[in-house]
Design a protein around this motif. Structure first.
Motif, PDB file in Angstrom:
ATOM      1  N   SER A 710       1.079  -1.276   0.312  1.00  0.00           N
ATOM      2  CA  SER A 710       0.256  -0.199  -0.383  1.00  0.00           C
ATOM      3  C   SER A 710       0.940   0.880  -0.452  1.00  0.00           C
ATOM      4  O   SER A 710       2.395   1.673   0.390  1.00  0.00           O
ATOM      5  CB  SER A 710      -1.027  -0.153   1.202  1.00  0.00           C
ATOM      6  OG  SER A 710      -0.556   0.257   2.338  1.00  0.00           O
ATOM      7  N   GLY A 711       0.661   2.554  -0.696  1.00  0.00           N
ATOM      8  CA  GLY A 711       1.170   3.248  -0.551  1.00  0.00           C
ATOM      9  C   GLY A 711       0.223   4.807  -0.975  1.00  0.00           C
ATOM     10  O   GLY A 711      -0.450   4.478  -1.122  1.00  0.00           O
ATOM     11  N   SER A 712       0.841   6.058   0.337  1.00  0.00           N
ATOM     12  CA  SER A 712      -0.041   7.835  -0.256  1.00  0.00           C
ATOM     13  C   SER A 712       0.895   8.100  -0.924  1.00  0.00           C
ATOM     14  O   SER A 712       1.943   7.960  -0.068  1.00  0.00           O
ATOM     15  CB  SER A 712      -0.586   7.190   1.485  1.00  0.00           C
ATOM     16  OG  SER A 712      -0.139   7.492   2.054  1.00  0.00           O
ATOM     17  N   TYR A 713       0.416   9.480  -0.947  1.00  0.00           N
ATOM     18  CA  TYR A 713       0.962  10.444  -2.045  1.00  0.00           C
ATOM     19  C   TYR A 713      -0.014  11.710  -0.979  1.00  0.00           C
ATOM     20  O   TYR A 713      -0.796  11.089  -2.356  1.00  0.00           O
ATOM     21  CB  TYR A 713       1.203  10.473  -3.198  1.00  0.00           C
ATOM     22  CG  TYR A 713       2.439  11.802  -3.796  1.00  0.00           C
ATOM     23  CD1 TYR A 713       4.065  11.530  -3.300  1.00  0.00           C
ATOM     24  CD2 TYR A 713       1.706  12.618  -4.068  1.00  0.00           C
ATOM     25  CE1 TYR A 713       4.529  12.333  -3.602  1.00  0.00           C
ATOM     26  CE2 TYR A 713       2.477  13.557  -4.254  1.00  0.00           C
ATOM     27  CZ  TYR A 713       3.962  13.010  -4.056  1.00  0.00           C
ATOM     28  OH  TYR A 713       4.803  14.443  -4.458  1.00  0.00           O
ATOM     29  N   VAL A 714       0.343  12.648  -0.946  1.00  0.00           N
ATOM     30  CA  VAL A 714      -0.474  13.655  -0.032  1.00  0.00           C
ATOM     31  C   VAL A 714       0.337  15.002  -0.738  1.00  0.00           C
ATOM     32  O   VAL A 714       1.428  15.281  -0.324  1.00  0.00           O
ATOM     33  CB  VAL A 714      -0.570  13.994   1.007  1.00  0.00           C
ATOM     34  CG1 VAL A 714      -1.520  14.863   1.464  1.00  0.00           C
ATOM     35  CG2 VAL A 714      -0.844  12.646   1.487  1.00  0.00           C
TER      36      VAL A 714
END
Length: 975
Positions: A710-714
């Motif tokens: 899983s990954g997130s970019y903000v």
């Protein structure tokens, strides 16, 4: 262009796939007597022309769908353990075939005298997105509860740092019993109060929202869910447990009890407890710890990467967010919970729960924080704090879920909830800021000694209405939803502090004596319209429109004490503010979905227009208004390689507005050395999330494997700008920061991202009759922040390995040996020479042994190793708990136990928090060695002779074999 190409490619694939003439066969499997759903029943279609088999498992509501069925004649077989089979011949044409309700009668199976069928049950089965575990494949002690059983299953662990249950690398957010909510959304209340012996199967899956379940379109609002399927014979009867214990040496006590009455679809449960041994049966929402907060609290998302500049060792909550996690320390708790579940008539399902909790908490905290200096400031600046906080918290919570079906085409879902909470507390704090020289000498910068008192009341209410309509054309649906929520949080606090700073090595002292009035009220209104239109057998379109409006009002007024008037009469403009925020969004979304037996994918995009308006009335009138226009794409893919293997991919974008506490420009000085304020110029965050998971099982060998990434970019990530004052006070935007103090203000920065992976492989070890589970994990997080206006990236890579060996020998010998280790690094772009690393290891052995008839020995040994922290904070200790018990009464229903907690007196609590501007280590007081003499009585009364199944065949003291000859647990078991 990339999105357009992907859409065209997927449409082309779907056209090729739909060339086959296939359809679906659906229906519901019910108990013929009480019409309850037979969850986990098997449905098999045998094609008469070529003997090809197709099947499906019955879901929580009793429904099943067999997909990808070619036209032809089939023999339908519906079976469930303990029930008579249903067989019939069906004709499948070109249109979907609905079989309606299929009722099974109890009493299936033939008992053969003198014949014993021995076989190993398949431990794990993968059914699409659902991992299903057979409880009989995992042998537990007679006194085991649902959590004891669950933690033996592959990929299910209790996080040693939070105490929360995790499944497949994610925190479990909801636990259902036979597909229905049990004690609302509180997993702990279910897992610790349901005996393991009543459980037949465990299902682990990602539960879609009510709207997504209706339309078939995944909206991304999923919760990691465990569904506990009970054995049919335990679905009518009464069971429970009462416990009383006392330790005269330390005046420790424990009283608890629960009673559960199951009568088909109706289920009533009562749980209660009172203790001073830090035992919390219910959810952490009941134990708060808001002492030490004021209108601003943590000053900007303190939960991300540590405390986020919050009130110096106190809670990172704020008056607008009273429901924070339980503080550390020692609590005395009194609690009561009621749960009700039933089906009224044939059209209305209802579940409701009520909780009351009263707790007294005492927390002693020692904190050491090391700041990241700017390139021109190479000194080693640190902050140390000792704090003592006491709080009393009372909480009342009510939840209801009512699902009414007017007919086969129309239904209404209603979910109201209410929480009323009161918290009073005091905090004594002694903090100091100092420089560490090259020769290890320290130079004081500033110090503070303060006393803080607060009295806060919070009311929150929510109401969800969802109307759903199915048209005559299969797949065509319409739904309308209205969600509302309201919060009213208000209170007051007193601050008395003495702050010292040094000028020419001479101490100068200033004092504060202040009283503050706090109030925040807020609404949220959200309306939604959804329409789905089928495009052939396997495709559909969804149109959605959402309108949301969130008004918030926040007021903080601080008064300084006037000695001449002997009252708090002088309004402090710097520490006072009257503020409003308004957030309005309009969004429309178009999605396309394709689905057959093996492949399901969807693509969509949402156009969202948002307006954020902030109005400050006092002390300086001002207005800020911003508009945002966003295109938010999403994509989802699920592919079934086989019935036991599947791959799932989810990509989602979203926005997140700043809270009223982050926008309100008012100073929180609950710790005068750790000031925080808001920022009315904040923008909404833009988030991108990617999730990939592969699951597989080999049932005949009881092996399972899953892996997730899983990954997130903000962008516009809401983080902090931190400013320090040296040996002289510093004024920033009209705010005076005392010498040795800091000011934290939320700001928007880009390039915050996080990547996480988790793998698990489980297999049985037949030669020692145990199950082995191996796991590995890795993560990398980058968090931006400003230090004196200088951009700093805090990067935290981490990697870990773990193994767990759980016995499957017999209920008489039940053990679990596990070890998890992780290596973490702290990297700062501003000052690489301050980089560090730390290591954590947790090794535990849990043993439960029936030594002889009626004599039980239990032992839990836990070794904690934490190295690489600040001096004095490293830990290496063993926590050893043990008990010796004697079963008494008929069927061994009662037990007398001598319990020892922390036999070696080494229990400890240390936590490392990492933020962009600092790294800190926190040590909190924790309960240490005590002894209890306790009495336990298990209540068991089941209909249809189920209570006679209390003993194991061949087990000393047992009451005879279970129906079917299976090896079970003695009836003295419970929780």
């Amino acid at each position: 262009m990339t999105l357009r190409f992907l859409l065209v490619l997927l449409l082309f694939i779907s056209l090729l796939t739909t060339a086959r003439a296939q359809t679906t066969v659906s229906g519901r499997v019910l108990d013929a007597q009480d019409q309850s759903a037979l969850i986990g029943a098997n449905v098999l279609l045998l094609q008469l022309s070529d003997s090809v088999k197709r099947g499906a498992a019955v879901e929580a509501d009793g429904s099943f769908v067999v997909r990808g069925v070619p036209t032809g004649r089939y023999r339908l077989t519906v079976s469930f353990l303990g029930y008579e089979q249903v067989q019939r011949t069906v004709e499948v044409g070109g249109q979907p075939l609905s079989l309606g309700n299929l009722a099974l009668r109890a009493g299936g199976g033939v008992a053969l005298k003198g014949v014993e069928v021995v076989g190993q049950a398949a431990a794990a089965v993968q059914k699409g997105d659902t991992a299903q575990f057979n409880a009989s494949a995992f042998k537990t002690n007679p006194d085991a509860n649902a959590q004891d059983l669950l933690t033996k299953m592959p990929g299910v662990v209790v996080d040693p740092t939070t105490g929360k249950l995790q499944a497949q690398g994610e925190q479990v957010q909801r636990v259902l019993v036979d597909g229905k909510e049990f004690f609302g959304n509180d997993p702990d209340a279910v897992l610790k109060n349901l005996p393991a012996e009543v459980i037949d199967k465990i299902q682990v899956y990602d539960r879609a929202s009510d709207q997504a379940q209706f339309t078939g379109f995944d909206d991304g609002n999923q919760q990691k869910t465990i569904n506990i399927i009970t054995k049919p014979k335990f679905r009518n009867g009464t069971f429970g447990r009462v416990v009383a214990g006392y330790g005269p040496l330390d005046d420790r006590y424990r009283l608890s009890g629960n009673i559960n009455k199951f009568a088909g679809k109706q289920r009533i449960s009562v749980v209660a407890q009172s203790n001073n041994i830090n035992e919390q049966n219910f959810g952490t929402d009941d134990l708060l710890g808001v002492v030490g907060t004021s209108a601003q609290g943590g000053g900007g998302r303190g939960g991300r990467g540590g405390r986020g500049g919050g009130g110096g060792g106190q809670s990172s909550g704020n008056v607008g967010d009273f429901l924070v996690n339980q503080q550390g320390g020692i609590s005395q708790t009194h609690a009561l919970g009621l749960n009700y579940s039933d089906t009224w008539g044939t059209k209305t399902d209802v579940q409701g729960s009520y909780f009351f909790n009263l707790s007294d908490n005492t927390s002693l905290t020692n904190l050491l924080r090391r700041y990241v200096p700017t390139p021109g400031q190479r000194q080693d600046l640190r902050y140390q704090e000792d704090a003592r906080a006491t709080s009393q918290n009372s909480n009342n919570r009510f939840n209801l879920r009512l699902d009414h079906k007017f007919d086969s085409l129309n239904s209404l879902l209603w979910r109201p909830s209410l929480s009323v909470q009161r918290n009073t507390g005091t905090s004594l704090l002694d903090g100091s800021t100092f420089l560490v020289q090259h020769d290890a000498a320290t130079a004081p910068q500033g110090a503070n000694n303060s006393s803080y008192r607060s009295a806060l009341t919070g009311i929150s209410a929510a109401n969800q209405l969802l109307y759903r309509h199915k048209f005559a054309t299969r797949g065509r649906t319409f739904s309308a939803g209205l969600n509302t929520s309201y919060t009213d949080n208000r209170g007051d606090n007193n601050l008395l502090s003495s702050t010292t700073f040094y000028r020419n090595n001479q101490p100068l002292t200033s004092t504060l004596n202040q009283f503050s009035e706090l109030q925040q009220t807020g609404w949220n209104w959200r309306g939604s319209l959804d329409y789905t239109e089928p495009l052939g057998e396997h495709s559909a379109l969804q149109l959605e429109y959402d309108l949301s409006y969130t008004p918030n009002n926040s007021s903080k007024k601080t008064f300084d004490f006037e000695p001449g008037e002997q009252q708090y009469s002088r309004l402090n403009d710097t520490l006072s503010s009257v503020f409003q925020s308004r957030y309005l969004t309009n969004s429309g979304e178009l999605s396309y979905r394709y689905q057959n037996q093996d492949l399901q994918w969807s693509v969509g995009a949402e156009v969202q227009h948002a307006q954020l308006r902030s109005d400050q009335e006092f002390p300086r009138p001002g207005q800020t208004q911003r508009s945002f226009l966003n295109l938010l794409p999403n994509a989802r893919l699920r592919y079934n390689f086989s019935k036991q293997q599947n791959l799932r991919l989810t990509y989602r974008t979203s926005t997140n507005p700043p809270s009223v506490s982050q926008l309100q420009e008012v100073v929180n000085n609950s710790n005068p050395l750790q000031l925080t304020t808001g920022n009315p110029n904040l923008r909404q965050e833009n988030r991108q999330n990617l999730f990939l998971r592969y699951s597989a099982a080999v049932p005949e060998k009881s092996r399972s494997f899953f892996a997730l990434l899983s990954g997130s970019y903000v962008n516009n990530y809401i983080t902090n700008n931190t400013v320090y004052a040296g040996t002289q006070p510093l004024t920033v935007d009209g705010i005076t920061v005392p010498a040795g103090g800091q000011l934290t203000r939320p700001v928007n920065l880009n390039e915050q991202y996080a990547v996480r992976s988790f793998l698990n492989y489980s297999l049985p070890l037949a030669f020692i009759k145990s199950n082995l589970s191996l796991n590995a994990n890795g993560s990398y997080t980058q968090t931006p922040g400003l230090v004196f206006g200088e951009l700093n990236y805090n990067r935290t890579p981490s990697a870990g390995l773990g193994a767990s060996l759980s016995s499957n020998i017999s209920p008489e010998v039940d053990f679990t040996l596990s070890s998890n280790s992780s290596q973490s690094y702290v990297r700062n772009s501003l000052q690489p020479q301050l980089n560090s690393r730390y290591f954590r290891q947790n090794t535990s052995l849990r043993l439960s042994w029936i030594v002889a008839k009626g004599i039980t020995l239990k032992s839990d040994v836990n070794h904690q190793l934490y190295s690489g922290l600040s001096a004095g904070f490293n830990q290496n200790f063993v926590l050893w708990n043990a008990s010796l018990g004697k079963k008494i009464f008929a069927n061994q229903r009662g037990e007398i136990q001598l319990n020892a907690f922390d036999l070696l007196g080494q229990n400890n609590s240390i936590q490392r928090n990492i933020a962009a501007a600092y790294t800190e280590d926190v040590q909190t007081n924790i309960l240490q060695r005590y002894f209890l003499l306790s009495f336990t009585y298990n209540i068991r009364s089941f209909g249809s002779g189920a209570d006679r199944s209390n003993g194991d065949e061949g087990r000393p003291g047992g009451d005879g074999p279970r129906p079917g000859g299976g090896s079970g647990r003695p009836g003295g078991g419970g929780m």
